[in-house]
Design a protein around this motif. Structure first.
Motif, short mmCIF file in Angstrom:
data_model
loop_
_atom_site.label_atom_id
_atom_site.label_comp_id
_atom_site.label_asym_id
_atom_site.label_seq_id
_atom_site.Cartn_x
_atom_site.Cartn_y
_atom_site.Cartn_z
N GLU A 177 43.34 37.57 38.45
CA GLU A 177 43.84 38.34 37.35
C GLU A 177 43.57 39.74 37.74
O GLU A 177 42.63 40.36 37.82
CB GLU A 177 42.79 38.00 36.14
CG GLU A 177 43.46 38.72 34.73
CD GLU A 177 42.82 38.58 33.43
OE1 GLU A 177 42.84 37.46 32.95
OE2 GLU A 177 42.06 39.33 33.34
N LEU B 12 34.30 36.53 44.34
CA LEU B 12 34.01 35.54 43.23
C LEU B 12 34.98 34.35 43.40
O LEU B 12 34.37 33.41 43.24
CB LEU B 12 34.15 36.26 42.25
CG LEU B 12 33.67 35.28 40.86
CD1 LEU B 12 32.37 35.25 41.14
CD2 LEU B 12 33.98 36.16 39.47
N VAL C 119 38.53 32.62 36.00
CA VAL C 119 39.33 33.65 36.04
C VAL C 119 38.44 34.83 36.77
O VAL C 119 37.21 35.14 36.55
CB VAL C 119 39.78 34.26 34.62
CG1 VAL C 119 40.66 35.64 34.80
CG2 VAL C 119 40.41 33.55 33.70
N GLY D 85 42.73 43.51 27.71
CA GLY D 85 41.43 43.08 27.52
C GLY D 85 40.61 43.61 28.73
O GLY D 85 40.83 44.47 29.41
N HIS D 86 39.38 42.84 29.16
CA HIS D 86 38.60 43.08 29.98
C HIS D 86 39.15 42.81 31.29
O HIS D 86 39.65 41.62 31.70
CB HIS D 86 37.30 42.09 29.83
CG HIS D 86 36.15 42.20 30.84
ND1 HIS D 86 35.33 43.35 30.72
CD2 HIS D 86 35.74 41.54 31.67
CE1 HIS D 86 34.39 43.38 31.63
NE2 HIS D 86 34.84 42.07 32.31
N GLY E 18 36.05 33.44 31.52
CA GLY E 18 36.15 35.06 31.80
C GLY E 18 35.12 35.77 31.71
O GLY E 18 33.92 35.54 30.97
N ALA E 19 35.36 36.98 32.13
CA ALA E 19 34.14 37.99 32.23
C ALA E 19 32.89 37.82 32.66
O ALA E 19 31.75 38.16 32.34
CB ALA E 19 34.23 38.54 30.71
N GLY E 20 32.83 36.77 33.82
CA GLY E 20 31.74 36.58 34.19
C GLY E 20 31.71 35.40 35.38
O GLY E 20 32.65 35.03 35.83
O1 TUI Z 1 37.95 38.02 30.48
C1 TUI Z 1 38.85 38.44 30.58
N1 TUI Z 1 39.52 39.35 29.54
C2 TUI Z 1 38.96 39.45 28.45
S1 TUI Z 1 37.50 38.99 27.87
C3 TUI Z 1 37.67 39.58 26.46
S2 TUI Z 1 36.28 39.83 25.26
C4 TUI Z 1 35.60 41.46 25.69
N2 TUI Z 1 35.74 42.33 24.62
C5 TUI Z 1 35.24 43.67 24.85
C6 TUI Z 1 34.47 43.72 25.78
C7 TUI Z 1 34.23 42.63 26.79
C8 TUI Z 1 34.89 41.60 26.44
C9 TUI Z 1 38.85 40.44 26.44
N3 TUI Z 1 39.44 40.34 27.62
N4 TUI Z 1 39.71 38.11 31.40
C10 TUI Z 1 39.13 37.45 32.68
C11 TUI Z 1 38.44 38.59 33.40
N5 TUI Z 1 37.31 38.39 34.10
N6 TUI Z 1 38.96 39.80 33.99
C12 TUI Z 1 37.80 39.97 34.82
C13 TUI Z 1 36.98 39.04 34.99
C14 TUI Z 1 35.56 39.47 35.91
C15 TUI Z 1 35.15 40.49 35.92
C16 TUI Z 1 33.98 40.54 36.71
C17 TUI Z 1 35.01 38.06 36.12
C18 TUI Z 1 33.65 38.31 36.93
C19 TUI Z 1 33.21 39.37 37.09
O2 TUI Z 1 31.98 39.51 37.78
C20 TUI Z 1 31.33 38.38 37.45
C21 TUI Z 1 30.21 38.52 38.74
O3 TUI Z 1 29.05 38.12 38.52
O4 TUI Z 1 30.58 38.82 39.82
#
Ligand code: TUI
Length: 307
Positions: free
Chosen positions: A137, A122, A116, A143-144, A95-97
């Motif tokens: 998602e 992506l 995710v 969350g994020h 997640g988140a990247g």
């Molecule tokens: O990751 C999540 N949800 C999360 S992570 C988290 S811990 C956190 N707490 C505070 C600040 C930041 C993180 C809490 N909840 N969900 C999966 C998810 N991934 N949602 C969105 C994305 C995502 C967004 C942009 C994935 C990739 C992206 O771009 C990456 C790229 O390089 O293009």
């Protein structure tokens, strides 16, 4: 309801658990897996050795498959990525990247990789890099989050890739599962509902806040700095939004939220803590075991889908 996802993961029901920071620890993960879904340990910001212990504890509680979620913004992401291989984990969500740099190592270890994603671009890129499936998602999630809703994201990703799609964001009952299948998903990821499960170690105050929540009770903070996070409205989100409006820097705002998720989850500080939850919180009305939740959702979904 056999799908490419139930086959890929060797699970009974097409339900995977969200990799929620602080929440997705061994009790929850093993309970979801024991109930026939896929439970996950959330790596979050934890060091590799902490995640290793969580994996070992979960394996003592279930012989069924469990996965690990790697939060890619974590300073320990690389260590966690290696621990997963060493501990013989067979499913990873991220997640988140963008998890590209770990894909080769994971694939070589025979691990099923399920990033995710929050965009079509992506999702397509992950397919090219050898992902086995993606979680699409929507921004109803806690969350994020990204910008697209589940309703718009899932069918667009399902059209754009050949690998199976797991829908996430706003799914908390059998209607949500049936709807996700209609949009082209072959499984769902559920987060918020499992937070209030009996096996979840989350503080009672947090669970009660979700059970009491109405449809409009969540807010998104951090949009101005490109790190949008959905949580239930409280003193913390009000203060955050006020400081965002005043143009405070990302660093100052980060400082405000340091440790606040932990404080909410473990200490029950639902006033100044971060109570991450999705928009479906308004529909979640009771604490049940993971087994009860999964069986209820599946029964409802099966009736609606005529399967
Ligand atoms: O990751 C999540 N949800 C999360 S992570 C988290 S811990 C956190 N707490 C505070 C600040 C930041 C993180 C809490 N909840 N969900 C999966 C998810 N991934 N949602 C969105 C994305 C995502 C967004 C942009 C994935 C990739 C992206 O771009 C990456 C790229 O390089 O293009």
């Amino acid at each position: 309801m056999n799908t490419r996802i139930t086959q890929l993961l060797g699970i009974e029901y097409p339900i995977i658990q969200g990799g929620m920071a602080w929440v997705a620890e061994h009790h929850l993960a093993s309970a979801v897996s024991e109930a026939g879904g896929l439970g996950l340990i959330g790596g979050a910001n934890a060091p590799g050795e902490v995640v290793r212990e969580e994996i070992r504890k979960a394996k003592k509680l279930t012989n069924r498959p469990i996965g690990v979620n790697v939060m890619l913004l974590s300073p320990h992401a690389e260590d966690v990525a290696k621990v997963i291989v060493e501990e013989g984990i067979k499913v990873v969500t991220t997640g988140a990247g963008n998890p590209e740099k770990y894909m080769e190592m994971w694939k070589a270890a025979g691990i099923k990789v399920i990033p995710v994603v929050a965009s079509v671009a992506l999702a397509k890129r992950m397919e090219r890099y050898g992902a086995d499936a993606v979680v699409a998602e929507g921004c109803e999630s806690g969350g994020h989050i990204g910008e697209q809703t589940t309703m718009t994201l899932v069918p667009q990703i399902a059209d754009a890739v050949s690998i199976p799609v797991i829908a996430a964001g706003g799914i908390g009952d059998g209607r949500g599962i049936a709807a996700a299948f209609m949009l082209g998903a072959e499984a769902v990821q559920v987060g918020t509902r499992f937070v209030v499960s009996k096996e979840s170690i989350v503080h009672d105050n947090y669970k009660r806040r979700i059970i009491k929540a109405k449809d409009i009770d969540s807010a998104v903070t951090g949009r101005t700095h490109g790190h949008p996070v959905r949580s239930l409205r409280n003193q913390m989100t009000r203060e955050y939004v006020k400081l965002e409006e005043e143009g405070k820097s990302f660093e100052e705002l980060e400082y405000l939220t340091l440790g606040t998720l932990r404080n909410a989850v473990l200490e029950g500080d639902v006033i100044n803590g971060t109570v991450m939850a999705g928009q479906i919180a308004g529909m979640i009305s009771k604490e049940q075991t993971c087994k009860e939740m999964i069986e209820e959702m599946m029964e409802q979904a099966r009736k609606l889908l005529g399967r």
